[in-house]
Design an enzyme around this catalytic site. Structure first.
Site, mmCIF file in Angstrom:
data_model
loop_
_atom_site.group_PDB
_atom_site.id
_atom_site.type_symbol
_atom_site.label_atom_id
_atom_site.label_comp_id
_atom_site.label_asym_id
_atom_site.label_seq_id
_atom_site.Cartn_x
_atom_site.Cartn_y
_atom_site.Cartn_z
ATOM 1 N N CYS A 11 2.524 -19.083 -112.018
ATOM 2 C CA CYS A 11 3.102 -17.752 -112.227
ATOM 3 C C CYS A 11 4.271 -17.854 -113.197
ATOM 4 C CB CYS A 11 3.548 -17.174 -110.893
ATOM 5 S SG CYS A 11 4.609 -15.731 -111.030
ATOM 6 N N CYS A 14 7.531 -16.593 -111.679
ATOM 7 C CA CYS A 14 8.060 -17.541 -110.690
ATOM 8 C C CYS A 14 8.724 -18.722 -111.387
ATOM 9 C CB CYS A 14 6.940 -18.047 -109.777
ATOM 10 S SG CYS A 14 6.091 -16.718 -108.894
ATOM 11 N N ASP A 393 7.857 -21.476 -154.894
ATOM 12 C CA ASP A 393 8.264 -22.362 -155.974
ATOM 13 C C ASP A 393 7.028 -22.550 -156.863
ATOM 14 O OD1 ASP A 393 9.695 -24.417 -157.425
ATOM 15 O OD2 ASP A 393 8.453 -25.859 -156.342
#
Length: 695
Positions: A11, A14, A393
């Site tokens: 979870c 949790c 670049d």
């Protein structure tokens, strides 16, 4: 810091709560509970017994000693836990239907079966919920426990049991979704070789790759993984570098060529001199950064976690109001509105909301890593999806970074012969470009003598008894520079070419226009970036205006800025950031200041240390081929996260609105939460499915 593997971490909300509790312990302020990779990171001097107690309160345990990395066992513990939960849910469902059938004859027996069915599918949740009640900790376990006790207390045995079973299914699906994401990441991390064949004192011995050091000689047979970065000292073979660069085509390797650890030797036998210990190799750095990347919190995740702290208490308050307000103020039935309040409590689960981001983030990072695109964190993945401008670049990025003869003007048939005969004696980069052109035409060469270098101009030598000059227009003999030749020189310079002239004392034999060759894929990549939603593509270069314009026009850039010194590139990036979110693409060395200044730095360098360390995103190839794919994936991840949040909150809002007419039931409440979890998980895993099919 000590690192531990965890079991039972299913979870996301949790995990956040456990992390906060552990951080309150002595020496626990830096503790982290990593839900995505199911790991715990704490200081060595923290009380591990206190940490384990906190973990146990939420059903998580430490399953491995610190620093061990047995991915197979880790995956096994998760799959074993899920299999057990699946079995219990099936048993509960069977008992539920038996109880309904038995209830027609004996209500007492049916109630007993209902209680057993509820206990089987949710006993861990309810044990945890009872503990939380005594600690006044209100999370989903607490809410579900209160709801179930309340339902049984008012005689809703059938509905209460159904809620327990549906919640068990919800927990199973949530854990399964994250397990899929984790297993994909773990499969990526398994590309690292485990052993190597070391050659020492003329003998072969199998050793762990952790023992290899720079200077060791290893033997790599066909089909084996190269243990670490090194140089081929004997043998020839093709090598699959997909694990490093994402390139599927094999690369031919022979003596004095470099190889990457983790790449696979295809058919020949190679002897390799190790240049880096494994922990310093490109592969080790990539895997370490990818593993870290999945745990960095994006701004969206930080907001969700902050929101979740207040969401559950707010739902509890709403539930209490629903339970007491209608009966007190309107004389409504206490039993009916107590039932409605219990249903509101179930809606308070924030799991689907907290889960809306992690699976999508891990899936996106994993998919990009398989393509040879190293994204250093979820925050950068999210940022890439918001970029609307990319600055490049020029040299080595849009171009190959090598001089290339693009135009030749031949005024004498000896032109290429003289040019090649003289330039073969020089090591100058322009001389190498000339030689490549001469070799293409198979022009005959002869010996040059009495060679004289003219600094800043070129080189002079005698060929077949006559002196010739090869170099730029500054070194041309005045007698050879006619007005017509001057016009040709001016025209080529106006087009942005660097000139090489070949002349004797009387005339110019020919001219070469040299430029930095544009990569063949650059034009298509710029087109794909625009199609992917990048509004502006610009080039920042130190080259002069004509060269910059030529490259920009050739590849289809939106704009370009020429004659820029390194500090001017930084200033230009700062200016562009005022117009929108900008990413800067460079080689990770010369462009480091500009990469750092942009909203997002993207380096390309085929795994060079400087590229990996400098940028937020590293293209492990030596070209931009996978950049459009990375942009598309990041935008897709952002879209999925927004959709997930909308679904998670939307379904709960609909459920809460059902309390107004009194239509909300326990099973509708749990289905709204389970529906959100299922949808969030499945939508996030579409990225993983795409990974398997396309990545």
């Amino acid at each position: 810091m000590a690192e531990y593997k965890l079991q039972g971490l299913s979870c996301a909300n949790c995990a956040r709560e456990m992390e906060e509790e552990i951080q309150k312990l002595k020496n626990g302020e830096d503790a982290r509970v990593l839900y995505n990779s199911s790991k715990l990171i704490v200081k060595d001097d923290i009380s591990l017994s206190q940490v384990e107690k906190i973990l146990a309160n939420d059903g998580a345990t430490i399953v491995k000693d610190k620093h061990e990395h047995d991915d197979h066992n880790h995956a096994h513990t998760h799959s074993h836990s899920n299999r057990m939960l699946k079995t219990l849910i099936i048993m509960s469902a069977v008992l539920y239907f038996i109880a309904i059938f038995v209830g027609q004859w004996s209500e007492g027996i049916a109630i007993t079966i209902f209680i057993i069915a509820a206990a089987l599918s949710g006993y861990q949740t309810f044990i945890q919920g009872i503990k939380n009640l005594f600690r006044l900790k209100f999370n989903i376990d607490t809410l579900m426990t209160i709801a179930l006790i309340g339902a049984f207390g008012i005689g809703e045995w059938k509905e209460g049991t159904l809620v327990a079973i549906l919640f068990g299914i919800n927990e199973f699906l949530e854990g399964l979704g994250m397990e899929k994401a984790r297993s994909s990441m773990e499969a990526l991390l398994k590309v690292a070789p485990k052993q190597a064949t070391l050659i020492a004192n003329g003998k072969e011995q199998i050793v762990s790759i952790e023992t290899l050091k720079a200077g060791d000689i290893v033997l790599v047979k066909p089909g084996e993984k190269i243990p670490s970065d090194g140089i081929v000292i004997e043998g020839k073979s093709s090598v699959n570098e997909a694990a490093i660069t994402g390139e599927s085509m094999p690369i031919e390797k022979s003596i004095d060529e470099s190889v990457y650890g983790g790449s696979i030797n295809n058919e020949g036998i190679l002897k390799i001199s190790i240049t880096k210990s494994y922990e310093d190799s490109s592969l080790a750095k990539i895997l370490h950064l990818v593993e870290e990347a999945q745990e960095t919190k994006t701004p969206t995740e930080q907001f969700i976690n902050h929101f979740a702290k207040y969401y559950t208490p707010a739902i509890i308050l709403i539930a209490i109001i629903v339970m007491i307000a209608p009966p007190l103020l309107g004389g409504a039935d206490w039993g009916k509105w107590f039932y409605q309040g219990l249903a509101v409590l179930i809606v308070g689960c924030p799991c689907a909301l907290v889960l809306s981001s992690p699976i999508a983030i891990v899936s996106g990072i994993t998919r990009n890593a398989r393509n040879g695109i190293l994204i250093k964190g979820g925050v950068f993945l999210e940022q890439l999806g918001k970029i609307d401008m990319i600055a490049f670049d020029k040299t080595g990025t849009l171009t190959k970074g090598e001089p290339f003869v693009e135009v030749t003007k031949v005024f004498d048939e000896q032109f290429l012969t003289i040019a090649g005969s003289v330039e073969k004696l020089s090591s100058h980069p322009l001389a190498k470009a000339v030689m490549r052109k001469v070799e293409e035409t198979s022009a005959p060469l002869t010996e040059a003598t009495d060679v004289e270098t003219l600094p800043g101009q070129g080189i002079s030598a005698i060929v077949n008894g006559e002196r010739y000059f090869v170099g730029n227009e500054k070194g041309l003999p005045a007698t050879a520079l006619s007005s017509s030749i001057q016009k040709e020189i001016t025209a080529l310079k106006d087009q942005g070419y660097t000139l090489i002239t070949v002349a004797d004392n009387e005339k110019v034999l020919g001219l070469m226009g040299i430029t930095d060759e544009v990569r063949s894929e650059s034009k298509q990549i710029i087109k794909e970036l625009h199609q992917a939603g990048i509004k502006h593509t610009v080039m920042l270069t130190g080259d002069h205006q004509q060269t910059a314009k030529k490259v920009a026009d050739k590849v289809g850039l939106s704009n370009y800025y020429a004659n820029l010194l390194p500090d001017e590139k930084v200033q230009k990036v700062k200016e562009l950031t005022q117009k929108g979110k900008i990413a800067m693409v460079g080689d990770g060395i010369n462009d480091a200041p500009a990469l750092a200044t942009a909203d997002l730095g993207i380096a390309m360098g085929k795994g060079t240390d400087s590229a990996i360390e400098t940028a937020d995103i590293v293209l492990m190839q030596d070209h931009l081929g996978k950049l459009p794919s990375a942009v598309k994936i990041s935008k897709r991840v952002n879209q999925i996260i927004k959709l997930n949040i909308s679904l998670a909150l939307g379904l709960k809002l609909i459920a809460l609105l059902l309390t107004i007419p009194g239509w909300l039931t326990l099973w509708i409440a749990i289905l709204s939460d389970m529906g959100a979890t299922v949808l969030v998980t499945l939508i996030s895993l579409t990225l993983m499915i795409e990974t398997k099919n396309k990545g």
